[in-house]
Design a protein around this motif. Sequence first.
Motif, mmCIF file in Angstrom:
data_model
loop_
_atom_site.group_PDB
_atom_site.id
_atom_site.type_symbol
_atom_site.label_atom_id
_atom_site.label_comp_id
_atom_site.label_asym_id
_atom_site.label_seq_id
_atom_site.Cartn_x
_atom_site.Cartn_y
_atom_site.Cartn_z
ATOM 1 N N ALA A 1 0.841 -1.210 0.000
ATOM 2 C CA ALA A 1 0.000 0.000 0.000
ATOM 3 C C ALA A 1 0.871 1.254 0.000
ATOM 4 C CB ALA A 1 -0.904 -0.020 1.221
ATOM 5 N N TYR A 2 0.248 2.392 -0.284
ATOM 6 C CA TYR A 2 0.996 3.654 -0.267
ATOM 7 C C TYR A 2 1.427 3.984 1.169
ATOM 8 C CZ TYR A 2 -0.744 4.475 -5.009
ATOM 9 O OH TYR A 2 -1.014 4.358 -6.346
ATOM 10 N N PRO A 3 2.608 4.566 1.311
ATOM 11 C CA PRO A 3 3.094 4.860 2.669
ATOM 12 C C PRO A 3 2.250 5.902 3.399
ATOM 13 C CG PRO A 3 4.634 5.671 0.994
ATOM 14 C CD PRO A 3 3.610 4.854 0.274
ATOM 15 N N ASP A 4 1.533 6.741 2.636
ATOM 16 C CA ASP A 4 0.708 7.759 3.306
ATOM 17 C C ASP A 4 -0.759 7.324 3.417
ATOM 18 O OD1 ASP A 4 0.036 7.871 0.668
ATOM 19 O OD2 ASP A 4 0.279 10.048 0.450
ATOM 20 N N SER A 5 -1.024 6.023 3.272
ATOM 21 C CA SER A 5 -2.412 5.529 3.347
ATOM 22 C C SER A 5 -2.824 5.292 4.793
ATOM 23 C CB SER A 5 -2.521 4.208 2.574
ATOM 24 O OG SER A 5 -1.674 3.229 3.144
ATOM 25 N N ALA A 6 -4.149 5.238 5.006
ATOM 26 C CA ALA A 6 -4.672 4.919 6.334
ATOM 27 C C ALA A 6 -4.232 3.507 6.734
ATOM 28 C CB ALA A 6 -6.198 5.016 6.326
ATOM 29 N N HIS A 7 -4.110 2.632 5.743
ATOM 30 C CA HIS A 7 -3.652 1.251 5.980
ATOM 31 C C HIS A 7 -2.247 1.255 6.607
ATOM 32 C CE1 HIS A 7 -3.449 -3.054 5.221
ATOM 33 N NE2 HIS A 7 -2.363 -2.904 4.512
ATOM 34 N N ALA A 8 -1.349 2.037 6.029
ATOM 35 C CA ALA A 8 0.017 2.124 6.570
ATOM 36 C C ALA A 8 0.002 2.753 7.971
ATOM 37 C CB ALA A 8 0.905 2.935 5.626
ATOM 38 N N ASP A 9 -0.855 3.761 8.161
ATOM 39 C CA ASP A 9 -0.967 4.386 9.494
ATOM 40 C C ASP A 9 -1.426 3.361 10.525
ATOM 41 O OD1 ASP A 9 -0.229 6.844 8.494
ATOM 42 O OD2 ASP A 9 -2.268 7.658 8.425
ATOM 43 N N ASP A 10 -2.370 2.516 10.118
ATOM 44 C CA ASP A 10 -2.883 1.491 11.044
ATOM 45 C C ASP A 10 -1.779 0.510 11.449
ATOM 46 O OD1 ASP A 10 -5.406 2.519 11.099
ATOM 47 O OD2 ASP A 10 -6.256 1.094 9.653
ATOM 48 N N VAL A 11 -0.975 0.110 10.462
ATOM 49 C CA VAL A 11 0.132 -0.814 10.752
ATOM 50 C C VAL A 11 1.060 -0.176 11.794
ATOM 51 C CG1 VAL A 11 2.165 -1.983 9.793
ATOM 52 C CG2 VAL A 11 0.059 -1.847 8.443
ATOM 53 N N ALA A 12 1.384 1.101 11.581
ATOM 54 C CA ALA A 12 2.307 1.798 12.490
ATOM 55 C C ALA A 12 1.685 1.945 13.887
ATOM 56 C CB ALA A 12 2.663 3.161 11.914
ATOM 57 N N ARG A 13 0.391 2.230 13.914
ATOM 58 C CA ARG A 13 -0.263 2.434 15.217
ATOM 59 C C ARG A 13 -0.290 1.134 16.026
ATOM 60 N NH1 ARG A 13 -5.103 1.213 16.304
ATOM 61 N NH2 ARG A 13 -5.718 1.182 14.130
ATOM 62 N N VAL A 14 -0.713 0.057 15.366
ATOM 63 C CA VAL A 14 -0.817 -1.234 16.062
ATOM 64 C C VAL A 14 0.573 -1.704 16.527
ATOM 65 C CG1 VAL A 14 -1.384 -3.673 15.679
ATOM 66 C CG2 VAL A 14 -2.907 -1.907 14.831
ATOM 67 N N THR A 15 1.577 -1.483 15.689
ATOM 68 C CA THR A 15 2.936 -1.902 16.058
ATOM 69 C C THR A 15 3.455 -1.046 17.221
ATOM 70 O OG1 THR A 15 3.300 -2.484 13.751
ATOM 71 C CG2 THR A 15 5.247 -2.357 15.139
ATOM 72 N N GLY A 16 3.156 0.254 17.175
ATOM 73 C CA GLY A 16 3.560 1.148 18.268
ATOM 74 C C GLY A 16 2.920 0.722 19.584
ATOM 75 N N GLU A 17 1.665 0.309 19.516
ATOM 76 C CA GLU A 17 0.970 -0.135 20.734
ATOM 77 C C GLU A 17 1.622 -1.389 21.304
ATOM 78 O OE1 GLU A 17 -3.354 1.729 19.408
ATOM 79 O OE2 GLU A 17 -3.114 -0.458 19.434
ATOM 80 N N LEU A 18 2.008 -2.290 20.406
ATOM 81 C CA LEU A 18 2.658 -3.536 20.843
ATOM 82 C C LEU A 18 3.977 -3.222 21.563
ATOM 83 C CD1 LEU A 18 2.932 -6.664 20.730
ATOM 84 C CD2 LEU A 18 3.894 -6.413 18.448
ATOM 85 N N ILE A 19 4.718 -2.284 21.018
ATOM 86 C CA ILE A 19 6.014 -1.911 21.608
ATOM 87 C C ILE A 19 5.802 -1.248 22.969
ATOM 88 C CG2 ILE A 19 7.917 -0.270 21.325
ATOM 89 C CD1 ILE A 19 7.856 -1.027 18.309
ATOM 90 N N GLU A 20 4.801 -0.398 23.049
ATOM 91 C CA GLU A 20 4.585 0.331 24.308
ATOM 92 C C GLU A 20 4.053 -0.566 25.411
ATOM 93 O OE1 GLU A 20 2.888 4.268 23.938
ATOM 94 O OE2 GLU A 20 3.928 4.507 22.020
ATOM 95 N N ARG A 21 3.402 -1.656 25.013
ATOM 96 C CA ARG A 21 2.899 -2.606 26.023
ATOM 97 C C ARG A 21 4.036 -3.167 26.879
ATOM 98 N NH1 ARG A 21 -0.569 -6.220 22.510
ATOM 99 N NH2 ARG A 21 -1.396 -4.298 21.666
ATOM 100 N N GLY A 22 5.225 -3.285 26.311
ATOM 101 C CA GLY A 22 6.380 -3.826 27.044
ATOM 102 C C GLY A 22 7.175 -2.742 27.761
ATOM 103 N N GLN A 23 6.567 -1.599 28.009
ATOM 104 C CA GLN A 23 7.260 -0.473 28.673
ATOM 105 C C GLN A 23 8.542 -0.100 27.923
ATOM 106 O OE1 GLN A 23 5.298 0.578 31.147
ATOM 107 N NE2 GLN A 23 4.137 -1.293 30.929
ATOM 108 N N ASN A 24 8.529 -0.274 26.630
ATOM 109 C CA ASN A 24 9.684 0.135 25.830
ATOM 110 C C ASN A 24 9.549 1.606 25.480
ATOM 111 O OD1 ASN A 24 10.953 -2.602 25.353
ATOM 112 N ND2 ASN A 24 8.886 -2.968 24.573
ATOM 113 N N GLU A 25 10.672 2.199 25.133
ATOM 114 C CA GLU A 25 10.659 3.600 24.758
ATOM 115 C C GLU A 25 10.634 3.714 23.236
ATOM 116 O OE1 GLU A 25 13.373 7.370 25.758
ATOM 117 O OE2 GLU A 25 13.897 5.486 26.762
ATOM 118 N N PRO A 26 9.585 4.337 22.663
ATOM 119 C CA PRO A 26 9.508 4.382 21.192
ATOM 120 C C PRO A 26 10.547 5.322 20.585
ATOM 121 C CG PRO A 26 7.616 5.517 22.183
ATOM 122 C CD PRO A 26 8.430 4.959 23.310
ATOM 123 N N MET A 27 11.208 4.840 19.539
ATOM 124 C CA MET A 27 12.274 5.611 18.884
ATOM 125 C C MET A 27 11.907 5.976 17.453
ATOM 126 S SD MET A 27 14.761 6.158 20.934
ATOM 127 C CE MET A 27 14.068 6.089 22.569
ATOM 128 N N GLY A 28 10.628 6.003 17.154
ATOM 129 C CA GLY A 28 10.186 6.410 15.825
ATOM 130 C C GLY A 28 10.077 5.246 14.859
#
Length: 175
Positions: free
Chosen positions: A80-107
Amino acid sequence: MKTLVTYSSLTGNTKKVAEAVASAIPGSELHPIDQSPDPSGYDLILAGFWVDRGEADRKTKEFLGKLQGKAVGFFFTLGAYPDSAHADDVARVTGELIERGQNEPMGSFRCQGKVDPALLGRMKKSLPPDHPHARMTEERKARLTEAAKHPNDKDLEGARAFALEAFERAGGGGR
Ligand SMILES: Cc1cc2nc3c(=O)[nH]c(=O)nc-3n(C[C@H](O)[C@H](O)[C@H](O)COP(=O)(O)O)c2cc1C
């Protein structure tokens, strides 16, 4: 600062991006996710994956789900296009997974990656003819044609910039 760059890649797109990410960080280690060393020995972890049905692929989800209290960034390639809602969803869900482990997000970083023609053939055969992934609409054709050009040099430049930013944010580069 010890940096681990790890990646999951079926057809090479994410591997290419991972090589660019690692090349930007002095002394970083680059490993395919199957051969990744224990991440507990690293200060910064940058994990790359291919998008599988709207999420990080299974191996990457397992890897990220185990990280605890680390500085973690991620990058991915998708059809999909990098600026699509689909790509945003992938990033959001992955960010949530990382934050669940008390990790510090680095972008994060994302770019398109060519879609395996074998997959397209399989979808056409196995899905009902009215399914959006079985039909070749003009929009879909344009998206796949664009995806086939990626990752390109500009994507790899963006990946290197993301890596440097994450490295500096995590305290690398002597700051
Ligand atoms: C089984 C399968 C599922 C996929 N699912 C998606 C998806 O949900 N969204 C998307 O944008 N791309 C999807 N893609 C496309 C890949 O994520 C994309 O081509 C990626 O760049 C492949 O990376 P790689 O070469 O590192 O394996 C899928 C590809 C495959 C093979």
